[in-house]
Design an enzyme around this catalytic site. Structure first.
Site, PDB file in Angstrom:
ATOM      1  N   SER A  60       3.752  -8.542   3.466  1.00 45.81           N
ATOM      2  CA  SER A  60       2.431  -8.236   4.010  1.00 45.81           C
ATOM      3  C   SER A  60       1.449  -9.386   3.801  1.00 45.81           C
ATOM      4  O   SER A  60       1.614 -10.229   2.928  1.00 45.81           O
ATOM      5  CB  SER A  60       1.865  -6.988   3.345  1.00 45.81           C
ATOM      6  OG  SER A  60       2.790  -5.939   3.395  1.00 45.81           O
TER       7      SER A  60
HETATM    8  N1  SAH Z   1       5.825  -4.417   0.448  1.00 42.08           N
HETATM    9  C1  SAH Z   1       6.679  -5.416   1.079  1.00 42.08           C
HETATM   10  C2  SAH Z   1       6.480  -5.443   2.568  1.00 42.08           C
HETATM   11  C3  SAH Z   1       7.456  -4.627   3.158  1.00 42.08           C
HETATM   12  S1  SAH Z   1       7.688  -4.547   4.893  1.00 42.08           S
HETATM   13  C4  SAH Z   1       6.447  -6.787   0.501  1.00 42.08           C
HETATM   14  O1  SAH Z   1       5.515  -6.961  -0.279  1.00 42.08           O
HETATM   15  O2  SAH Z   1       7.235  -7.676   0.825  1.00 42.08           O
HETATM   16  C5  SAH Z   1       8.222  -2.875   4.948  1.00 42.08           C
HETATM   17  C6  SAH Z   1       9.526  -2.586   4.276  1.00 42.08           C
HETATM   18  O3  SAH Z   1       9.739  -1.192   4.384  1.00 42.08           O
HETATM   19  C7  SAH Z   1      10.717  -3.269   4.925  1.00 42.08           C
HETATM   20  O4  SAH Z   1      11.420  -4.007   3.974  1.00 42.08           O
HETATM   21  C8  SAH Z   1      11.551  -2.095   5.463  1.00 42.08           C
HETATM   22  O5  SAH Z   1      12.941  -2.318   5.401  1.00 42.08           O
HETATM   23  C9  SAH Z   1      11.119  -0.970   4.541  1.00 42.08           C
HETATM   24  N2  SAH Z   1      11.324   0.375   5.069  1.00 42.08           N
HETATM   25  C10 SAH Z   1      11.148   0.830   6.334  1.00 42.08           C
HETATM   26  N3  SAH Z   1      11.416   2.155   6.407  1.00 42.08           N
HETATM   27  C11 SAH Z   1      11.757   2.548   5.148  1.00 42.08           C
HETATM   28  C12 SAH Z   1      12.141   3.783   4.572  1.00 42.08           C
HETATM   29  N4  SAH Z   1      12.232   4.919   5.285  1.00 42.08           N
HETATM   30  N5  SAH Z   1      12.413   3.814   3.250  1.00 42.08           N
HETATM   31  C13 SAH Z   1      12.346   2.690   2.492  1.00 42.08           C
HETATM   32  N6  SAH Z   1      11.998   1.489   2.986  1.00 42.08           N
HETATM   33  C14 SAH Z   1      11.691   1.410   4.294  1.00 42.08           C
END
Ligand code: SAH
Length: 213
Positions: A60
């Site tokens: 993010s």
């Molecule tokens: N907080 C992260 C940004 C993540 S982007 C950082 O600081 O890097 C969103 C993430 O959510 C992705 O890695 C994606 O694979 C995950 N995601 C999407 N749907 C999900 C679900 N149902 N359960 C767990 N993770 C999920």
């Protein structure tokens, strides 16, 4: 040297963008974001932008991480649940501000990469899990705080269930009106139900239900 300059500039942008909580600024000043992005993008690690981390996912934007963390109003006694570990950057910002962090990621590869970074940075209060975070983490519930870093179509009911009374959940919701226009919500659980406050608009990758393909 470019890293130090870039970092100072980023911290300024966080302040100007509304991150006023000293503790959040201090932690974001300490966490080396370059360790959370692919090597080829390291020079951009301190720009205030989201960056790709593989598997079509992104780390993010730092301002979003700062504002979401600040709106959780954490204390070091709290048990926190994070959905969407991704690179682990948001987790690393939460970790020093809470007692224990539980974080769920759908992709094993990303979860393992994040786990390695937590070990390298000696962030020892984080527990990871691979799976569908929209179901929460029943064995560890309730949580005083929940943060979702992927956009759901609605507020996931299991997460509301697993939030303690008085607890706060921050999450982006994409109600389908416009794919790129998501509302960042702060949900507070009360004895009677939930209270919802809109913090602004934002842009996250979608929360995908079900296990890794
Ligand atoms: N907080 C992260 C940004 C993540 S982007 C950082 O600081 O890097 C969103 C993430 O959510 C992705 O890695 C994606 O694979 C995950 N995601 C999407 N749907 C999900 C679900 N149902 N359960 C767990 N993770 C999920």
């Amino acid at each position: 040297m470019f890293e130090e300059d870039g970092k100072a500039q980023l911290i300024l942008e966080l302040r100007q963008g509304g991150v006023t909580d000293r503790r959040v600024i201090d932690v974001m000043e300490r966490i080396p974001r370059e360790l959370f992005v692919p090597e080829a993008l390291r020079e951009q690690a301190y720009e205030n932008i989201a960056l790709p981390i593989g598997l079509h996912q992104t780390v993010s934007q730092p301002l979003t991480v700062g504002l979401m963390t600040q709106s959780l109003d954490l204390t070091d006694r709290m048990k926190v649940l994070e959905i969407g570990t991704g690179s682990g950057f948001q987790s690393s910002v939460l970790s020093p501000l809470c007692r224990r962090l539980y974080t769920i990621e759908r992709y094993r590869e990303l979860s393992q990469g994040a786990e390695k970074r937590f070990a390298d940075l000696r962030l020892s209060n984080i527990t990871t899990r691979v799976g569908d975070g929209s179901l929460g983490w029943r064995e560890q519930a309730p949580f005083e705080r929940i943060i979702v870093t992927a956009a759901a179509h609605d507020i996931p009911p299991f997460l509301v269930e697993q939030l303690s009374i008085g607890g706060i959940m921050v999450l982006p919701v994409n109600d389908g009106r416009d794919e790129n226009d998501q509302r960042l919500l702060k949900v507070t659980k009360t004895e009677e139900g939930i209270e919802t406050e809109e913090l602004g608009t934002t842009r996250f990758v979608p929360l995908v239900e079900g296990d890794e393909p």
